[in-house]
Structures are given as structure tokens and as C-alpha cells.
Design a protein around this motif. Structure first.
Motif, PDB file in Angstrom:
ATOM      1  N   ILE A  25       0.943  -1.306   0.049  1.00 34.48           N
ATOM      2  CA  ILE A  25       0.118  -0.001   0.000  1.00 34.48           C
ATOM      3  C   ILE A  25       0.944   1.276   0.028  1.00 34.48           C
ATOM      4  N   ALA A  26       0.814   2.191  -1.048  1.00 29.59           N
ATOM      5  CA  ALA A  26       1.377   3.055  -1.037  1.00 29.59           C
ATOM      6  C   ALA A  26       0.621   4.621  -0.988  1.00 29.59           C
ATOM      7  N   LEU A  27       1.122   5.658  -0.571  1.00 31.18           N
ATOM      8  CA  LEU A  27       0.645   6.898  -0.327  1.00 31.18           C
ATOM      9  C   LEU A  27       1.141   7.551  -1.462  1.00 31.18           C
ATOM     10  N   LEU A  28       0.545   8.414  -2.389  1.00 31.96           N
ATOM     11  CA  LEU A  28       1.151   9.218  -3.196  1.00 31.96           C
ATOM     12  C   LEU A  28       0.841  10.646  -3.079  1.00 31.96           C
ATOM     13  N   GLY A  29       1.953  11.432  -3.226  1.00 31.92           N
ATOM     14  CA  GLY A  29       1.878  12.802  -2.761  1.00 31.92           C
ATOM     15  C   GLY A  29       1.916  13.620  -4.006  1.00 31.92           C
ATOM     16  N   SER A  30       1.467  14.540  -4.364  1.00 29.59           N
ATOM     17  CA  SER A  30       1.210  15.627  -5.418  1.00 29.59           C
ATOM     18  C   SER A  30       2.304  16.471  -5.446  1.00 29.59           C
ATOM     19  N   GLY A  31       2.500  17.116  -6.776  1.00 24.28           N
ATOM     20  CA  GLY A  31       3.001  18.403  -6.496  1.00 24.28           C
ATOM     21  C   GLY A  31       2.357  19.560  -6.583  1.00 24.28           C
ATOM     22  N   GLY A  32       3.171  20.816  -6.379  1.00 27.44           N
ATOM     23  CA  GLY A  32       2.348  21.947  -6.211  1.00 27.44           C
ATOM     24  C   GLY A  32       2.924  22.780  -5.298  1.00 27.44           C
ATOM     25  N   GLY A  33       4.196  22.743  -5.011  1.00 24.54           N
ATOM     26  CA  GLY A  33       4.891  23.578  -4.083  1.00 24.54           C
ATOM     27  C   GLY A  33       4.313  23.370  -2.806  1.00 24.54           C
ATOM     28  N   ALA A  34       4.312  24.554  -1.840  1.00 25.83           N
ATOM     29  CA  ALA A  34       3.745  24.614  -0.477  1.00 25.83           C
ATOM     30  C   ALA A  34       2.430  24.200  -0.251  1.00 25.83           C
ATOM     31  N   ARG A  35       1.558  24.284  -1.409  1.00 23.82           N
ATOM     32  CA  ARG A  35       0.315  23.528  -1.086  1.00 23.82           C
ATOM     33  C   ARG A  35       0.264  22.304  -1.044  1.00 23.82           C
ATOM     34  N   ALA A  36       1.234  21.268  -1.930  1.00 26.02           N
ATOM     35  CA  ALA A  36       1.362  20.109  -1.722  1.00 26.02           C
ATOM     36  C   ALA A  36       2.044  19.589  -0.362  1.00 26.02           C
ATOM     37  N   MET A  37       3.130  20.400  -0.157  1.00 24.51           N
ATOM     38  CA  MET A  37       3.922  20.309   0.910  1.00 24.51           C
ATOM     39  C   MET A  37       2.583  20.195   2.156  1.00 24.51           C
ATOM     40  N   VAL A  38       1.994  21.155   2.498  1.00 24.74           N
ATOM     41  CA  VAL A  38       0.968  21.125   3.623  1.00 24.74           C
ATOM     42  C   VAL A  38      -0.100  20.032   3.382  1.00 24.74           C
ATOM     43  N   GLY A  39      -0.457  19.831   2.033  1.00 27.01           N
ATOM     44  CA  GLY A  39      -1.470  19.019   1.814  1.00 27.01           C
ATOM     45  C   GLY A  39      -1.170  17.544   1.971  1.00 27.01           C
ATOM     46  N   LEU A  40       0.183  17.264   1.863  1.00 24.78           N
ATOM     47  CA  LEU A  40       0.509  15.858   2.275  1.00 24.78           C
ATOM     48  C   LEU A  40       0.551  15.774   3.860  1.00 24.78           C
TER      49      LEU A  40
END
Length: 185
Positions: A25-40
Motif C-alpha cells: 500500500i502506497a500513499l502518493l503525494g502530488s506536486g504543487g509547491g507549498a500547497r502540496a507540502m501542507v496537503g501531504l
């Protein structure tokens, strides 16, 4: 070690398997700068609160989500103390930015230590530090010998040049143990 954690977590959900048959089972985080950082970071926090974080065997991200991953993996066994690690990250992001002087000093260090100096070095020292508000000196080699209880990290990057010329959708995968590039197999 992580496979055993995943197995035990799945058993709590009444999903049973032998250790060698635990699902990947993998969790994949997206790109998008600071939003992606905080989103993950927010996604990981919610997974922990619902008891699902320990079901994740691999954690992968691209671009901004790798900024979050780099912050997490500075702390060994971060997944067992996510609330504390999350608070440290939030406090850092809410605090003062890295000064231009510190960023410029880092840039000079890159230039002196590397055989090849690129725009990526300039981007990391002058732009990324603005978002993440730190100069992270850790390396993937630091994680190489860790017998961690955390999901195994897979950092990724897209080959922008090949993507723009539509030569496929190649990516780089980097872990503490190996690196790969999809065009070379």
C-alpha cells in the motif's frame, strides 16, 4: 520492519495475511509547491487519526510533497510521533524565512563543492528555502541504515524536457537505497 507494522495494522481492521503477503500500500503525494507540502502533511495527519497511517508501506511524492517528506524523514520513526513532528513543521513554516544571506551562503557552498553547478542548485537555495523556511542539509544517505518503522520513502521527479517534447512521461525515482530513471529501465 515496516511490513510487520502494516500487517498488525491491517489485522486491527480484520484484514489478515501472512507477513510475506502483506499488500504493498502506497500513499502518493502530488506536486504543487507549498500547497502540496501542507496537503501531504494534512493527509498523513488524518490517516493517523483514523488509524490508517500504519497501513501504508510506501510514501512517495513529487515536487512540493517531497519537501514535506524531507522534513518528516529528518526525524527517525516520525510516523510513531507524527503529532510532534507535524507541530515542529508547522512552527517552522509559520516562522521567519531563511535570510537571503544564508541562502546565498548555501549557494556558494554548492558552487564550491560540486563538479557540476546547475539552475537546480540556484532554485533550491534561493526559491525552495523561501517556501520551506529552512536549509536542509540532510541526505538520502542519512536514511540508508535506518531500521525505520516509517513508510519507505520514494522521492520522484519528472523529466520536464522529455515531457515538453512529448517523448513519453519519464520520471526519476530516488530512495535511500537506489535511484532509477524510467527511460533507461
Amino acid at each position: 520492519m515496516r511490513r510487520k507494522t502494516v500487517q498488525q495494522s491491517l489485522q486491527k481492521l480484520q484484514i489478515y495475511s501472512d507477513l510475506n503477503e502483506v499488500p504493498n500500500i502506497a500513499l502518493l503525494g502530488s506536486g504543487g509547491g507549498a500547497r502540496a507540502m501542507v496537503g501531504l502533511l494534512g493527509s498523513l495527519d488524518q490517516l493517523q487519526k483514523t488509524g490508517l497511517l500504519d497501513c501504508v508501506l510506501y510514501l512517495s511524492g513529487v515536487s512540493g510533497s517531497t519537501w514535506c517528506m524531507a522534513s518528516l524523514y529528518q526525524e527517525p520513526d516520525w510516523s510513531t510521533k507524527l503529532e510532534t513532528v507535524k507541530d515542529k513543521i508547522i512552527q517552522r513554516l509559520s516562522g521567519p524565512a531563511v535570510s537571503w544571506g544564508e541562502a546565498f551562503d548555501k549557494l556558494k557552498k554548492y558552487y564550491k563543492e560540486k563538479d557540476i553547478f546547475s539552475l537546480t542548485d540556484l532554485w533550491a537555495a534561493m526559491v525552495v528555502t523561501t517556501y520551506v523556511k529552512e536549509i536542509n542539509e540532510h541526505t538520502l544517505s542519512d536514511q540508508w541504515n535506518q531500521k525505520s518503522k516509517d513508510p519507505f520513502p520514494i522521492y520522484t521527479a519528472i523529466d520536464k524536457q522529455c515531457k515538453q517534447t512529448r517523448e513519453g512521461d519519464p520520471w526519476f525515482e530516488i530512495t535511500p537505497h537506489e535511484a532509477g530513471y524510467s527511460l533507461t529501465g
